[in-house]
Design a protein around this motif. Structure first.
Motif, short mmCIF file in Angstrom:
data_model
loop_
_atom_site.label_atom_id
_atom_site.label_comp_id
_atom_site.label_asym_id
_atom_site.label_seq_id
_atom_site.Cartn_x
_atom_site.Cartn_y
_atom_site.Cartn_z
N HIS A 82 0.69 4.00 -2.54
CA HIS A 82 -0.04 5.26 -2.35
C HIS A 82 0.78 6.22 -1.49
O HIS A 82 0.98 7.37 -1.85
N TYR A 83 1.24 5.74 -0.34
CA TYR A 83 1.90 6.62 0.62
C TYR A 83 3.20 7.22 0.10
O TYR A 83 3.45 8.41 0.29
N ALA A 84 4.06 6.40 -0.48
CA ALA A 84 5.39 6.88 -0.89
C ALA A 84 5.30 8.00 -1.93
O ALA A 84 5.90 9.05 -1.74
N PRO A 85 4.56 7.82 -3.03
CA PRO A 85 4.48 8.92 -4.00
C PRO A 85 3.79 10.16 -3.43
O PRO A 85 4.16 11.29 -3.76
N GLN A 86 2.80 9.98 -2.55
CA GLN A 86 2.13 11.14 -1.96
C GLN A 86 3.06 11.92 -1.05
O GLN A 86 3.04 13.16 -1.04
N LEU A 87 3.90 11.22 -0.29
CA LEU A 87 4.87 11.90 0.55
C LEU A 87 5.88 12.65 -0.31
O LEU A 87 6.21 13.81 -0.04
N ALA A 88 6.37 12.00 -1.35
CA ALA A 88 7.33 12.67 -2.25
C ALA A 88 6.70 13.91 -2.88
O ALA A 88 7.35 14.96 -2.97
N GLN A 89 5.45 13.80 -3.29
CA GLN A 89 4.76 14.94 -3.89
C GLN A 89 4.65 16.09 -2.88
O GLN A 89 4.88 17.25 -3.23
N PRO B 34 3.68 -2.73 -5.60
CA PRO B 34 2.76 -1.72 -5.08
C PRO B 34 1.30 -2.04 -5.35
O PRO B 34 0.95 -2.59 -6.39
N LEU B 35 0.47 -1.70 -4.39
CA LEU B 35 -0.97 -1.71 -4.61
C LEU B 35 -1.29 -0.30 -5.11
O LEU B 35 -1.19 0.66 -4.38
N MET B 36 -1.63 -0.21 -6.37
CA MET B 36 -1.86 1.10 -6.96
C MET B 36 -3.36 1.40 -7.06
O MET B 36 -3.83 2.40 -6.57
N GLU B 37 -4.06 0.51 -7.72
CA GLU B 37 -5.51 0.69 -7.87
C GLU B 37 -6.10 -0.66 -8.19
O GLU B 37 -5.55 -1.42 -8.96
N TYR C 284 0.81 -1.22 0.00
CA TYR C 284 0.00 0.00 0.00
C TYR C 284 0.85 1.27 0.00
O TYR C 284 0.36 2.36 -0.24
N ALA C 285 2.15 1.13 0.22
CA ALA C 285 3.03 2.29 0.09
C ALA C 285 3.05 2.78 -1.36
O ALA C 285 3.57 3.85 -1.64
#
Length: 174
Positions: free
Chosen positions: A81-88, A107-110, A78-79
């Motif tokens: 979601h978390y990892a790219p959002q944190l980087a953004q 990754p669980l993307m969608e 599920y990272a």
């Protein structure tokens, strides 16, 4: 909790040291928890990324010797979601980290895309026939079968395709 990891750097021709900080988030994953159980129903991906962005500058203030190191965000599942959002958030807020990249494994993307990869996996490994693959991708995909099963209304056509897939795959593959 942080660790030092020894690795071989082919560009310099020798061993080098990397520092790794493990951050379990949101509370409730791994060994972390919240004493406020209502937190679990309120937390969102955005809150998690924001909480991580609050944590990291505080961590670098506490351990300034790491603040100039290259910074990579990694995660799995599920990272995605978390990892790219944190980087953004780091980029958008111009937070002064030496962010070099983001890497996510498995990754669980969608759900639509992730769950429907099951047909591709089975077919590419020779576990289902071409004709079953075509039915499994065009008539009733795995996401639809899963959703209908959870809702308790698996259609006849999806039930037949699901049965066909598992007849070809057998009981030996999960």
């Amino acid at each position: 909790m942080g660790y030092e990891v020894l690795y071989y750097d082919s560009s310099s021709g020798g061993p080098r040291m990397a520092n790794v900080l493990y951050l379990e988030s949101p509370a409730g994953v791994g060994f972390s928890y919240s004493s406020n159980t209502s937190f679990y129903t309120l937390v969102t991906d955005e809150i998690t990324a924001g909480d991580n962005l609050i944590f990291l500058p505080r961590w670098f203030t506490e351990f300034p010797e790491y603040s100039k190191n290259d910074f990579f965000i990694t995660g799995e599942s599920y990272a995605g979601h978390y990892a790219p959002q944190l980087a953004q958030l780091i980029v958008q807020t111009k937070t002064n980290f030496n962010l070099k990249g983001v890497a996510i494994g498995n990754p669980l993307m969608e759900f639509d895309t992730d769950l429907n990869s099951k047909a591709e996996f089975f077919w590419s490994h020779g576990l289902i026939s071409d004709s079953t693959y075509n039915l499994f991708t065009r008539v009733c995909n795995y996401f639809t079968i899963r959703r209908q099963t959870i809702q308790g209304n698996l259609s006849d056509v999806c039930a037949k395709i699901n049965g066909l897939v598992f007849t070809e795959v057998s009981n030996y593959i999960d």
